[in-house]
Design an enzyme around this catalytic site. Structure first.
Site, mmCIF file in Angstrom:
data_model
loop_
_atom_site.group_PDB
_atom_site.id
_atom_site.type_symbol
_atom_site.label_atom_id
_atom_site.label_comp_id
_atom_site.label_asym_id
_atom_site.label_seq_id
_atom_site.Cartn_x
_atom_site.Cartn_y
_atom_site.Cartn_z
ATOM 1 C CE LYS A 186 7.225 2.142 5.406
ATOM 2 N NZ LYS A 186 5.993 1.832 4.761
ATOM 3 N N GLY A 239 11.082 0.044 -4.151
ATOM 4 C CA GLY A 239 10.423 0.773 -4.376
ATOM 5 C C GLY A 239 10.834 1.776 -5.431
ATOM 6 C CB SER A 240 9.483 4.975 -6.328
ATOM 7 O OG SER A 240 9.633 5.944 -5.141
ATOM 8 C CB VAL A 243 11.180 6.408 -1.986
ATOM 9 C CG1 VAL A 243 11.595 5.898 -0.489
ATOM 10 C CG2 VAL A 243 10.130 7.128 -2.066
ATOM 11 N N GLY A 244 14.187 5.941 -3.102
ATOM 12 C CA GLY A 244 15.744 5.471 -3.267
ATOM 13 C C GLY A 244 16.740 6.553 -2.950
ATOM 14 C CD GLU A 262 16.633 -5.403 -6.318
ATOM 15 O OE1 GLU A 262 16.760 -5.375 -7.524
ATOM 16 O OE2 GLU A 262 17.807 -6.348 -5.551
ATOM 17 C CB CYS A 296 9.942 -3.610 -10.466
ATOM 18 S SG CYS A 296 10.207 -5.318 -9.754
ATOM 19 C CD GLU A 393 8.439 1.200 -12.495
ATOM 20 O OE1 GLU A 393 8.651 1.882 -11.472
ATOM 21 O OE2 GLU A 393 8.703 0.094 -12.563
HETATM 22 P P1 NAD Z 1 7.658 4.308 -2.966
HETATM 23 O O1 NAD Z 1 9.189 4.236 -3.291
HETATM 24 O O2 NAD Z 1 6.885 5.473 -2.809
HETATM 25 O O3 NAD Z 1 7.303 3.091 -1.912
HETATM 26 C C1 NAD Z 1 8.001 1.974 -1.326
HETATM 27 C C2 NAD Z 1 8.106 1.843 0.023
HETATM 28 O O4 NAD Z 1 9.043 3.304 0.579
HETATM 29 C C3 NAD Z 1 7.002 1.964 0.898
HETATM 30 O O5 NAD Z 1 6.992 1.101 2.095
HETATM 31 C C4 NAD Z 1 6.800 3.401 1.478
HETATM 32 O O6 NAD Z 1 6.149 3.692 2.599
HETATM 33 C C5 NAD Z 1 8.439 3.761 1.542
HETATM 34 N N1 NAD Z 1 8.871 5.159 1.492
HETATM 35 C C6 NAD Z 1 7.933 6.119 1.037
HETATM 36 N N2 NAD Z 1 8.642 7.252 1.184
HETATM 37 C C7 NAD Z 1 9.681 7.207 2.108
HETATM 38 C C8 NAD Z 1 10.704 7.875 2.729
HETATM 39 N N3 NAD Z 1 10.893 9.156 2.610
HETATM 40 N N4 NAD Z 1 11.550 7.296 3.447
HETATM 41 C C9 NAD Z 1 11.857 5.723 3.771
HETATM 42 N N5 NAD Z 1 10.662 4.995 3.088
HETATM 43 C C10 NAD Z 1 9.729 5.580 2.368
HETATM 44 O O7 NAD Z 1 6.940 3.269 -4.152
HETATM 45 P P2 NAD Z 1 5.521 2.987 -4.521
HETATM 46 O O8 NAD Z 1 5.228 4.140 -5.442
HETATM 47 O O9 NAD Z 1 4.629 2.802 -3.319
HETATM 48 O O10 NAD Z 1 5.744 1.577 -5.369
HETATM 49 C C11 NAD Z 1 5.811 1.445 -6.620
HETATM 50 C C12 NAD Z 1 7.422 1.697 -6.995
HETATM 51 O O11 NAD Z 1 8.262 0.640 -6.569
HETATM 52 C C13 NAD Z 1 7.409 1.637 -8.432
HETATM 53 O O12 NAD Z 1 8.381 2.726 -9.005
HETATM 54 C C14 NAD Z 1 8.241 0.376 -8.881
HETATM 55 O O13 NAD Z 1 9.046 0.233 -9.814
HETATM 56 C C15 NAD Z 1 9.066 0.055 -7.735
HETATM 57 N N6 NAD Z 1 9.315 -1.469 -7.399
HETATM 58 C C16 NAD Z 1 10.615 -1.769 -7.771
HETATM 59 C C17 NAD Z 1 10.620 -3.189 -7.474
HETATM 60 C C18 NAD Z 1 12.128 -3.785 -7.871
HETATM 61 O O14 NAD Z 1 12.191 -4.917 -7.567
HETATM 62 N N7 NAD Z 1 12.987 -3.024 -8.238
HETATM 63 C C19 NAD Z 1 9.784 -3.803 -7.102
HETATM 64 C C20 NAD Z 1 8.321 -3.376 -6.965
HETATM 65 C C21 NAD Z 1 8.158 -2.182 -7.066
#
Ligand code: NAD
Length: 494
Positions: A186, A239-240, A243-244, A262, A296, A393
């Site tokens: 996704k 991601g964030s 959500v993790g 991550e 990130c 962040e």
């Molecule tokens: P996010 O966590 O909102 O989204 C990331 C992904 O998760 C997207 O595909 C989103 O659709 C999906 N998602 C959102 N809610 C979900 C749920 N309830 N269940 C399952 N999947 C869901 O993150 P964002 O705000 O779009 O992206 C920025 C964040 O990602 C920042 O905090 C950044 O630090 C982090 N990030 C981390 C890394 C890393 O390698 N550690 C790399 C890039 C970004």
């Protein structure tokens, strides 16, 4: 800021879900808009996956895993198919960079020389690794012998963000494919275009139907359906942190699938008195303003030792003011727009926090231009560790500058964060470099460089930056089971 007259939109050929080797509409018939952050205009309407579509995609991936060729092919053959996909990516570099450029506001030029080549390199690294996955032989006690078998874990769900759409896609799928797994990806709702293009190229490369499925959609619907699916064996997420947590909860509540996370970072860049100040200014500018701070591992906390602090500050401000904000398709541009309206507003809110918490705004601090989601390169000085801009962040072009006196103080301040993704050190003193490298609690430490990524180097977080490692041979282990096979040897001579 550069003029927006440059705006060019690449042709968008793939807008549907990719399930079992076919582009299909969503079961609901719904679509969502993906927008061009240079203008805010709609780029394309994309089929919107929800639970029903995720079920179909997981079903296809399961079938391909249980009965298809992919997990049963030799590693060498899997590697050849992956290399073929990499060849096709190389032939379409320009188009792929343009898709990410228009979808994410990324610099076209850097897409062509960094993002797409790095994605290709990632894929080729794991293509080469596919026939180098071994178990161990075990000298078990008694009249037995043993060995371990490494087996693909099964169906892998992959949920990725929007900041490096191409690189994230291959960072996750490459080791999973090398392991013999099948995947349901996704992409982020902001940036679905290149992932769909890769699905098309994978089909051309002869990767069997059902091995790679791509289901664009929103997190709480499509993403959550993957995380809580009973037939997904593992989820790899970037991601964030918020959500993790949801992903781990979903695993706990469903089938206890393995999870790797991550997450974010608030990485320190520590500059010591003996540094070449010009080089330090250049690296610190890159560390925070590259990809508009949507990285990130962005070096968002810059600690400068007191002896060079004043000189550094003067030069850093000039460097930020010379960092050209504008259309990412213009080769003269250093920094494009933030990915979407939400991120744009979020970054501006953090800038307001910085001002109201008492940090000194040295430069930037507002939107650039009056159209699209552009923000000026921003530097705050006199930042204290407990300020929001030093702890959260921001994921935007905002540098927090802090002064320190001693090595111990630098280490303590660098570790004063809930995150632990990366850190940078600039010094010519080997002893300081070694000591700080060992003392900083972060998954990657760069000495006299920044953003020096390589598929060989494991990448991931300490603390709340997550767990599990991408890159390197160890990433393959996330996508494998280890089976111990013990055989009786009744006539053993030992
Ligand atoms: P996010 O966590 O909102 O989204 C990331 C992904 O998760 C997207 O595909 C989103 O659709 C999906 N998602 C959102 N809610 C979900 C749920 N309830 N269940 C399952 N999947 C869901 O993150 P964002 O705000 O779009 O992206 C920025 C964040 O990602 C920042 O905090 C950044 O630090 C982090 N990030 C981390 C890394 C890393 O390698 N550690 C790399 C890039 C970004």
């Amino acid at each position: 800021m550069g003029s927006n007259e440059m705006v060019m939109v690449p042709e968008i050929k793939h807008t549907k879900l990719f399930i079992n080797g076919e582009f299909v509409d969503a079961a609901s018939g719904k679509t969502f808009e993906t927008r061009d952050p240079r203008t805010g205009d709609v780029l394309a309407h994309i089929a919107e996956a929800d639970k029903a579509d995720v079920d179909l995609a997981v079903g296809a991936a399961r079938e391909a895993f249980e009965h298809g060729k992919w997990p049963r092919m030799s590693g060498y053959e899997r590697g050849r198919a992956m290399h073929k996909l990499a060849d096709l990516m190389e032939q379409h570099t320009e188009e792929l960079a343009a898709l990410d450029g228009a979808d994410a506001g990324k610099l076209l030029l850097l897409g062509k020389i960094i993002d797409i080549p790095a994605a290709v390199q990632m894929l080729r690294y794991y293509a080469g690794a596919a026939d180098k996955i071994h178990g161990e032989s075990l000298r078990v006690s008694g009249k037995y012998q043993g060995y371990t078998l490494k087996e693909p874990i099964g169906v892998v769900g992959i949920i990725i963000p929007w900041n490096f759409p191409s690189l994230m896609f291959f960072l996750k799928i490459s080791p999973a494919l090398a392991a013999g797994c099948t995947v349901v990806v996704k992409p982020a709702e902001q940036t679905p275009l290149s992932a769909l293009y890769y699905a098309h190229l994978a089909k051309l490369a002869g990767i069997p139907d059902g091995v790679i499925n791509v289901v664009p959609g929103f997190g709480p619907t499509a993403g959550a359906a993957i995380a809580s699916h009973m037939d997904v064996d593992s989820v790899a997420f970037t991601g964030s942190g918020e959500v993790g947590r949801l992903i781990m909860e979903a695993s706990a509540r469903s089938n206890l699938k393995t999870v790797s996370l991550e997450l974010g970072g608030k990485s320190p860049l520590i500059i010591f008195d003996d540094a070449d100040v010009d080089m330090a200014v250049e690296l610190s500018r890159l560390a925070i303003f590259f990809n508009k701070g949507e990285v990130c591992v962005a070096g968002s906390r810059v600690y400068v030792q007191e002896g060079i602090y004043d000189e550094f500050v003067k030069k850093a401000v000039v460097a930020a003011q010379n960092w050209k904000v504008g259309d990412p398709f213009d080769v003269a541009t250093n920094m494009g727009p933030q990915v979407d309206k939400e991120q744009f507003e979020r970054v501006l809110r953090y800038i307001e926090h910085g001002k109201s918490e008492g940090a000194t705004l040295l430069t930037g601090g507002k939107r650039a231009g009056d159209k699209g989601y552009y923000i000026e390169p921003t530097i705050f000085a006199d930042v204290k560790e407990d300020m929001k801009i030093a702890q959260d962040e921001i994921f935007g072009p905002v540098m927090s500058l802090m002064k320190f006196k001693t090595v111990d103080e630098a280490i303590e301040k660098a570790n004063c964060t809930k995150y632990g993704l990366a850190a940078g050190i600039i010094t010519k003193n080997l002893d300081i470099a070694n000591r700080v490298s060992r003392s900083v609690r972060a998954g990657t430490v760069w000495v006299n460089c920044y953003f020096a990524f390589d598929p060989e180097a494991p990448f991931g977080g300490y603390k709340m930056s997550g767990f599990g490692r991408d890159q390197g041979m160890m990433a393959i282990d996330k996508y494998m089971q280890v089976k111990s096979v013990i055989t009786a040897v009744p006539d053993s001579p030992w």
